[in-house]
Scaffold this motif. Structure first.
Motif, mmCIF file in Angstrom:
data_model
loop_
_atom_site.group_PDB
_atom_site.id
_atom_site.type_symbol
_atom_site.label_atom_id
_atom_site.label_comp_id
_atom_site.label_asym_id
_atom_site.label_seq_id
_atom_site.Cartn_x
_atom_site.Cartn_y
_atom_site.Cartn_z
ATOM 1 N N HIS A 172 47.276 6.719 37.868
ATOM 2 C CA HIS A 172 46.761 6.652 39.229
ATOM 3 C C HIS A 172 46.996 8.319 39.725
ATOM 4 N N CYS A 217 56.340 7.360 34.054
ATOM 5 C CA CYS A 217 55.806 7.659 35.193
ATOM 6 C C CYS A 217 56.750 6.949 36.458
ATOM 7 N N HIS A 274 56.033 5.797 39.055
ATOM 8 C CA HIS A 274 54.999 4.889 39.952
ATOM 9 C C HIS A 274 54.951 3.532 39.134
HETATM 10 FE FE1 FES Z 1 51.714 7.065 37.226
HETATM 11 FE FE2 FES Z 1 50.820 5.415 38.823
HETATM 12 S S1 FES Z 1 51.730 4.969 37.205
HETATM 13 S S2 FES Z 1 50.737 7.205 39.067
#
Ligand code: FES
Length: 396
Positions: free
Chosen positions: A340, A319, A321
């Motif tokens: 998240h 991901c 993020h």
């Molecule tokens: Fe994937 Fe935060 S790590 S949405």
């Protein structure tokens, strides 16, 4: 004649018989006014039995009253009375006492006299009669009193009861123990009649050793013994701060040696190879997302189109993020991050959640064998315009 000019029993009896026979035949002058009497006194057989059973004894001291009248002038009754009379009685009556007076005294029966007394009385009578009858009478007369004076007084002997008659003698002889083997009944009867065995004397025991011969205990050594030394050593090792320090040092050295041994061996790469093959392009259907390489290589193989161009590319499963691993939701046809909530389309473009940018791609190509080969050492980012690089996809 027996030894020492002492008349034997046979001689005494023979003398009495001769006197009696001479008196009956009248050869002897009628000197004695005493009536003739038979010798068959009740004590005669007892006297004979006692003489046969007992050995010849020493003559007892004879009283002087008996010696004054010669035996040749005495009748048989007087001789027997004198024989039965005790020497003590004769001495008590004095030397002037006559045989008639002695006869008047109560006579003692043969059963009441001891063997020594009977023999002494018989010898006294024989000694008194011999000077007139036998040639030996010419020899100086030796009375029993003189013999008693010449010899020391004999010790008093134990009185032996004389049996009353022959029947009692035979009964006494039969009462003796029966020699030879006995029957079981007799043995049982004897065992019952026999008194209990006396208690056996206790075994002699050794006298107790005196105190100065008793073993003395060994004195304890003044210094510490071997046992106390080892006990103290164990206590120091396992029960003191010094022991704790030594134990810690030992553990540290051990760990250091283990680390040194690990350093001596080369490191082994446990990560999967960065270049790997994922199969042929025809193995993938249009619009297909292959997830079987996620666990091993961390990559999705997708056959889809980007900007209207069908192609096969490899998406990185991280991901954008904070680095979580999104899941492919086949029903929703999207990648969804569980951390998240970021969402990505099938081509890797982010459309929801906090993810700031699209997913990244690895380099992919057709290998010499016609298979798709993924190289994870090269990554391509869409925001940088790198997805247009032909190394980032395989057109189909
Ligand atoms: Fe994937 Fe935060 S790590 S949405």
């Amino acid at each position: 004649m027996s030894e020492g000019n002492k008349p034997s029993i046979e001689e005494i009896l023979a003398t009495c018989r001769r006197l009696d026979q001479g008196r009956k035949s009248g050869a002897r002058p009628a000197e004695s006014p005493q009536p003739k009497a038979e010798i068959s006194s009740p004590a005669a057989p007892e006297l004979a039995a006692a003489e046969a059973a007992q050995p010849v004894k020493e003559s007892q001291p004879q009283p002087a009253a008996v010696e004054r009248r010669p035996a040749s002038q005495m009748s048989v009754e007087e001789v027997l009375a004198a024989a039965r009379r005790k020497p003590g009685q004769a001495a008590a009556t004095g030397g002037a006492q006559k045989p008639a007076e002695a006869k008047a005294a109560p006579a003692k029966t043969g059963a009441q006299m001891s063997v020594e007394e009977v023999l002494a009385a018989a010898r006294r009578g024989a000694a008194a009669a011999k000077p007139a009858e036998s040639p030996a009478a010419k020899a100086p007369q030796k009375t029993a009193a003189a013999a008693a004076e010449a010899k020391p007084a004999a010790p008093e002997r134990k009185t032996v009861p004389v049996p009353a008659d022959t029947a009692s003698i035979l009964a006494a002889a039969r009462a003796a123990a029966k020699p030879g083997p006995i029957s079981k009944a007799e043995a049982a009867a004897r065992a019952k009649a026999a008194p209990a065995e006396p208690a056996k004397p206790k075994a002699l025991s050794m006298p107790e050793r005196p105190a100065y011969l008793q073993p003395r205990p060994k004195p304890e050594p003044a210094g510490p013994s071997r046992r106390s030394f080892f006990g103290a050593l164990v206590g120091v090792i396992f029960g003191s701060s010094l022991a704790v320090g030594f134990a810690s040092l030992f553990v540290t050295n051990l760990l250091w040696l283990l680390g040194l041994a690990r350093f001596m061996f080369p490191n082994i790469l446990t990560e999967p190879p960065t270049v790997f093959k994922v199969g042929y392009p025809d193995d993938y259907a249009p619009g297909q997302v292959e997830t079987r390489f996620v666990a091993q290589f961390g990559v999705w193989i997708v056959r889809y189109e980007y900007q209207g161009q069908p192609q096969i590319f490899a998406l990185r499963t991280v991901c954008t993020h904070l680095g979580c691993t999104p899941n492919w939701l086949e029903a929703e046809q999207k990648f969804k991050c569980p951390c998240h909530g970021s969402g990505f389309y099938k081509d890797g473009i982010n459309f929801e959640g906090p993810a700031p940018r699209p997913l990244e791609r690895y380099a992919i190509r057709i290998a010499e064998d016609g298979q798709l080969e993924v190289d994870k050492s090269r990554r391509f980012q869409e925001e940088l315009g790198q997805w247009k690089d032909p190394a980032s996809f395989v057109p189909v």
